[in-house]
Design a protein around this motif. Structure first.
Motif, short mmCIF file in Angstrom:
data_model
loop_
_atom_site.label_atom_id
_atom_site.label_comp_id
_atom_site.label_asym_id
_atom_site.label_seq_id
_atom_site.Cartn_x
_atom_site.Cartn_y
_atom_site.Cartn_z
N PRO A 166 0.83 -1.22 0.00
CA PRO A 166 0.00 0.00 0.00
C PRO A 166 0.86 1.27 0.00
O PRO A 166 1.96 1.29 0.55
CB PRO A 166 -0.83 -0.13 1.28
N ARG A 191 -1.76 15.60 -8.29
CA ARG A 191 -2.82 14.58 -8.26
C ARG A 191 -3.26 14.21 -9.67
O ARG A 191 -3.54 13.04 -9.97
CB ARG A 191 -4.00 15.09 -7.44
N GLU A 229 -7.41 10.04 -2.72
CA GLU A 229 -8.75 10.13 -2.13
C GLU A 229 -9.49 11.39 -2.58
O GLU A 229 -10.71 11.34 -2.76
CB GLU A 229 -8.63 10.11 -0.60
N LYS A 230 -8.75 12.49 -2.78
CA LYS A 230 -9.42 13.72 -3.22
C LYS A 230 -9.90 13.63 -4.66
O LYS A 230 -10.68 14.47 -5.10
CB LYS A 230 -8.49 14.91 -3.05
N SER A 276 -11.43 10.86 -5.62
CA SER A 276 -12.36 9.74 -5.47
C SER A 276 -11.66 8.39 -5.60
O SER A 276 -12.23 7.43 -6.11
CB SER A 276 -13.51 9.84 -6.49
N GLY A 277 -10.41 8.33 -5.14
CA GLY A 277 -9.67 7.08 -5.18
C GLY A 277 -9.50 6.48 -3.80
O GLY A 277 -10.16 6.88 -2.83
N ASP A 278 -8.60 5.49 -3.69
CA ASP A 278 -8.37 4.80 -2.42
C ASP A 278 -6.98 5.01 -1.88
O ASP A 278 -6.59 4.36 -0.91
CB ASP A 278 -8.62 3.30 -2.60
N VAL A 279 -6.16 5.88 -2.49
CA VAL A 279 -4.80 6.16 -2.04
C VAL A 279 -4.82 7.45 -1.22
O VAL A 279 -5.28 8.50 -1.69
CB VAL A 279 -3.83 6.30 -3.24
N GLN A 280 -4.31 7.37 0.02
CA GLN A 280 -4.27 8.56 0.88
C GLN A 280 -3.22 9.54 0.37
O GLN A 280 -2.14 9.13 -0.06
CB GLN A 280 -3.94 8.16 2.33
N ASP A 281 -3.55 10.83 0.44
CA ASP A 281 -2.59 11.87 0.08
C ASP A 281 -2.60 12.94 1.17
O ASP A 281 -3.66 13.33 1.67
CB ASP A 281 -2.93 12.49 -1.28
N GLN A 331 -3.31 3.36 8.20
CA GLN A 331 -3.02 2.29 7.24
C GLN A 331 -2.47 1.05 7.95
O GLN A 331 -2.78 -0.08 7.59
CB GLN A 331 -2.03 2.79 6.20
N LEU A 375 -5.25 -0.91 9.50
CA LEU A 375 -5.99 -1.69 8.50
C LEU A 375 -5.23 -2.96 8.11
O LEU A 375 -5.83 -3.99 7.82
CB LEU A 375 -6.25 -0.83 7.25
#
Length: 829
Positions: free
Chosen positions: A430, A449, A460-461, A463-468, A489, A492
């Motif tokens: 991840p 981005r 995520e900003k 609409s994804g699943d990777v934190q920034d 993370q 999780l």
């Protein structure tokens, strides 16, 4: 037969069957002799002449009706006396045998008594030897004491009376001198003491002659000797019991080592090999099959082992879920040059270490730990370069749990950023995007981005699943949010480990220190590494002499997710090598030697590289392969994009080309490391590999191909991808033949007399046997004859004889179908 009186004597026919047979009688003077043959020997019994039977003792003598016909009284009397004499002789022999058995029993008792007396004598002799040894020790001690006492007066004796003044002013003090008799007595004592001291030394003569002071037999040896003598006296065998052993047999073994494992004499093993036709010596190597025959010949059991079995002691253990505890995550910082990776690490270290909330590993180790505000412990790993990161993955050391991708907000996505993304995806780890330098005026995080979308990284900003997280290493902005995102993370992932087991770790970096020797920085993944543990790491092994923590202090143990410096290796390992703790040093040494030999053989094997031809061959051998991995480096970005688009068009539903990484610039060690880990070749378009990358590629067996024309590159890749396609099999019909009659030919078997009804019959073609339009056999022809001649073809309308290969269930009325197969190589259009 008759005697001198004219009376009939005992003949052969009328002789009784037992206990003896009277063969004949003859007269000698006044006495008649009767010859009686008993079971044992011939006996001559004298018979007086003129003695008449009295009757009464035997009823048959007085009753002529019960007497045998033709037997007179005198003859009957002689017969009875012969029988009595034979019975007397048998009783005498029985008594002689009983006396002989009694004598033998007495002899055995006497021998047993002699053996017991010898045993008692031996015991008395041993006791006397022990007593004599104690007496010698006592005499030796007395002689030493006497020598010391004799030397004491000599030490106080003055050299001259003239030089010794009188302390009171009078005459000189008299000098005490020894007498000659005292000197001789002292010399005798000293000589006796020397003899007693020398008596404890074992000389060759004493050892060979078994004299006094020599080596004595042990009690076990005396008991074995007595047991052998007792068995020999009792007439029993003295053979030793055979001990059956389990002999571990590798693929090849030296003859002397084989004898050692069987506990047999080397000469006997060499003799057994020579009897089997192998003229070998004890220092030569034999194969496992030959050794197995020898082992079975000696009566032992064979246990086949392999060289790779040495690594069975370090196989992965399955931990009990009850023993698992939560461990800190390991985070790796990756990104492009000058995007602020080091500054971000320094900011996190200063913010947390100076506050005293956590200790840390110093910079020279390359890793440290911090504690967040909520108490979460995090282990940060300094990036040792993408090549080392990939090297760890290729060696099976999946040490990284989370990757933090650092991207400068004022510079956007760069080539090394793309490399970091590809490495993280290949490792299936991840990722968290840290947009750095957010404090600058020209910072544009939205552009970062957007650029990440081109590489399938959706934050995520978006609409994804990777934190920034937007951070600034200079001002410290966003550091807490970054640590919080990492903690989230890690929760999780639910990372756990078992600290109560043998340690398993991975080498982050290693170096050869002048004063301390080989030093390796190891990140413990599972278990606990303690001082004094014996371990094996890659091709090296050693014993933990010291464990050094972040502050340069020595510690006794290190648990999961803790990086430490390990001292005590015999050599320098490579980055990514896995450390395993073993129970003994012999196991560690054996595993290290096996790995070193395997690596040497791999490097020495010619053509062991991942070439395109080998990929084609492996693809044909393995039907599951459907992708052709490639790494592409070009001179400019436009060429790289064009090549990438051309590679995407190559393929169909069965095979396709997968580009692991494409970039701009020279081929570096990073590319070679990724190619080795992914088993892929490298394609260079108008670029070359530097000296270090060429050396690494030659060492690791990675193929590098250079092109200057894009069409040539596409054709070669298309040909390589075509090798992944399975060949197409096409079948062509030739003809039919009907079986009219079946014959049985000696040496051939069943032969079908056929008539070719359609097409032709060919000797080299395949055939099917049809019975009621159902295929019952498919194979080839063993023979095809026209009359008595073997022919290759028979046209339609002619008769011939056919015999099937390994099949004889043929009947009249069956139909033979003749066909050929053609293998068509498929290519990509």
């Amino acid at each position: 037969m008759s005697d001198s009186d004219g009376k009939k004597t005992l003949g052969l026919r009328g002789a009784p069957a037992r206990p003896g047979n009277v063969k004949q009688s003859f007269s000698h003077g006044r006495t008649k002799n009767v010859v009686v043959e008993t079971k044992r020997k011939r006996v001559v019994v004298p018979k007086p002449v003129g003695v008449k039977p009295t009757g009464g003792s035997n009823p048959s003598l007085g009753d002529p009706k019960k007497r045998p016909a033709g037997i007179t009284d005198s003859e009957m009397e002689r017969r009875l006396k012969a029988v009595q004499a034979a019975r007397a002789r048998e009783s005498e022999e029985a008594e002689a045998r009983a006396a002989e058995e009694k004598a033998r029993a007495e002899d055995r008792e006497r021998r047993r008594a002699e053996i017991d007396a010898k045993e008692a004598e031996e015991r008395e002799r041993e006791e006397s030897l022990k007593a004599k040894a104690a007496e010698d020790e006592r005499r030796k001690a007395e002689a030493e004491a006497a020598a010391v006492a004799a030397a004491a007066p000599a030490a106080v004796e003055q050299p001259s009376s003239a030089k010794m003044p009188n302390t009171k002013g009078g005459a000189p003090a008299p000098v005490v001198r020894k007498k000659e008799g005292d000197r001789e007595e002292t010399n005798k004592r000293n000589k006796a003491g020397d003899d007693s001291r020398r008596s404890g030394k074992l000389t060759l003569n004493q050892a060979l002659t078994g004299g006094e002071g020599g080596r004595q037999r042990s009690m076990a040896q005396m008991k074995r000797k007595q047991e052998r003598q007792r068995q020999k006296a009792m007439g029993g065998s003295v053979e030793r019991e055979k001990v059956v052993r389990n002999v571990n047999l590798p693929p090849a073994i030296v003859v002397s080592e084989l004898a050692n494992r069987m506990a047999e004499r080397v000469g006997a093993v060499v003799k057994a090999l020579m009897n089997n036709g192998m003229m070998v010596t004890q220092n030569e190597t034999i194969d496992a099959d030959t050794a197995e025959l020898i082992i079975e010949e000696f009566g032992h059991k064979v246990v086949r082992v392999s060289d790779a079995d040495v690594e069975d002691v370090i196989k992965e253990e399955i931990d009990n879920p009850k023993d698992l505890v939560t461990r800190p995550p390991v985070i790796t910082i990756m990104g492009h040059v000058d995007h602020g990776k080091t500054s971000l690490l320094d900011a996190i270290r200063k913010a947390k270490v100076q506050s005293g909330e956590a200790g840390g590993i110093t910079q020279h180790i390359g890793a440290y730990q911090v504690t967040t505000d909520n108490g979460q412990v995090l282990s940060f790993l300094d990036t040792p370069g993408h090549a080392a990161f990939t090297s760890m993955r290729s060696r099976g050391a999946q040490v990284t749990d989370i990757v933090v991708l650092v991207v400068a907000a004022d510079d956007a996505v760069m080539p090394q950023t793309i490399e970091a993304i590809n490495h993280a995806k290949a490792a299936n780890v991840p990722m968290i995007v840290a947009i750095n330098k957010i404090d600058k005026y020209e910072a544009n995080p939205d552009k970062v981005r957007t650029d990440l979308l081109q590489h399938s990284v959706i934050v995520e900003k978006m609409s994804g699943d990777v934190q920034d997280v937007e951070v600034s290493a200079t001002t410290g902005q966003g550091l807490d949010e970054l640590l919080e995102a990492i903690s989230l993370q890690a929760e999780l992932l639910e990372l756990k480990a078992n600290p109560d087991r043998a340690a398993v770790g991975a080498v982050i970096e290693a170096q050869l220190d002048v004063g301390r020797g080989p030093v390796a920085t190891v990140l413990i993944q599972n278990g606990t590494l303690r001082q004094g543990d014996i371990f094996v790491v890659g091709e090296q092994y050693g014993k933990v002499r010291a464990l050094i923590n972040d502050q340069g202090e020595r510690i006794k143990e290190a648990g999961p997710s803790v990086p430490v410096e390990v001292l005590g290796l015999n050599g320098t390992p490579a980055a990514g090598d896995v450390l395993n703790v073993t129970s003994t040093e012999a196991q560690a040494r054996e595993i290290a030697e096996y790995r070193a030999n395997a690596a040497k053989d791999k490097r020495a094997a010619a053509g062991a590289a991942t070439t395109l031809e080998q990929l084609m061959a492996n693809a044909k051998a393995d039907e599951t392969v459907s992708e052709l991995p490639l790494l592409i480096k070009a001179d400019v970005q436009g060429s790289a994009e064009a090549i990438l688009q051309a590679m995407e068009k190559i393929g169909n539903d069965e095979v396709r080309v997968r580009v692991l990484h494409s970039g701009v610039g020279a081929i570096t060690d990073t590319d070679v490391g990724l190619a080795e880990a992914s088993n892929a070749p490298i394609i260079g378009f108008n670029v070359r590999a530097n000296a270090s990358a060429r050396a690494t590629a030659n060492q690791k067996g990675v193929e590098i191909r250079y092109y200057s024309v894009i069409y040539d590159m596409v054709d070669d890749v298309k040909a390589a991808a075509s090798g992944l396609l399975s060949n197409e099999i096409r079948e062509h019909f030739i003809g039919y033949a009907s079986i009219k009659e079946v014959f049985k030919v000696t040496g051939v078997g069943k032969v079908a007399g056929c008539l070719v009804t359609e097409g032709k019959a060919s000797r080299a073609a395949g055939v099917r046997l049809l019975r009621d339009d159902v295929v019952i056999h498919e194979g080839t022809l063993k023979t095809l004859k026209r009359f008595k001649d073997e022919v290759s073809e028979v046209p339609s309308g002619q008769e011939c004889g056919m015999a099937f290969e390994n099949y004889e269930d043929i009947r009249a009325g069956d139909v033979i179908e003749i066909f050929t197969r053609e293998e068509v190589v498929r290519t990509l259009d």
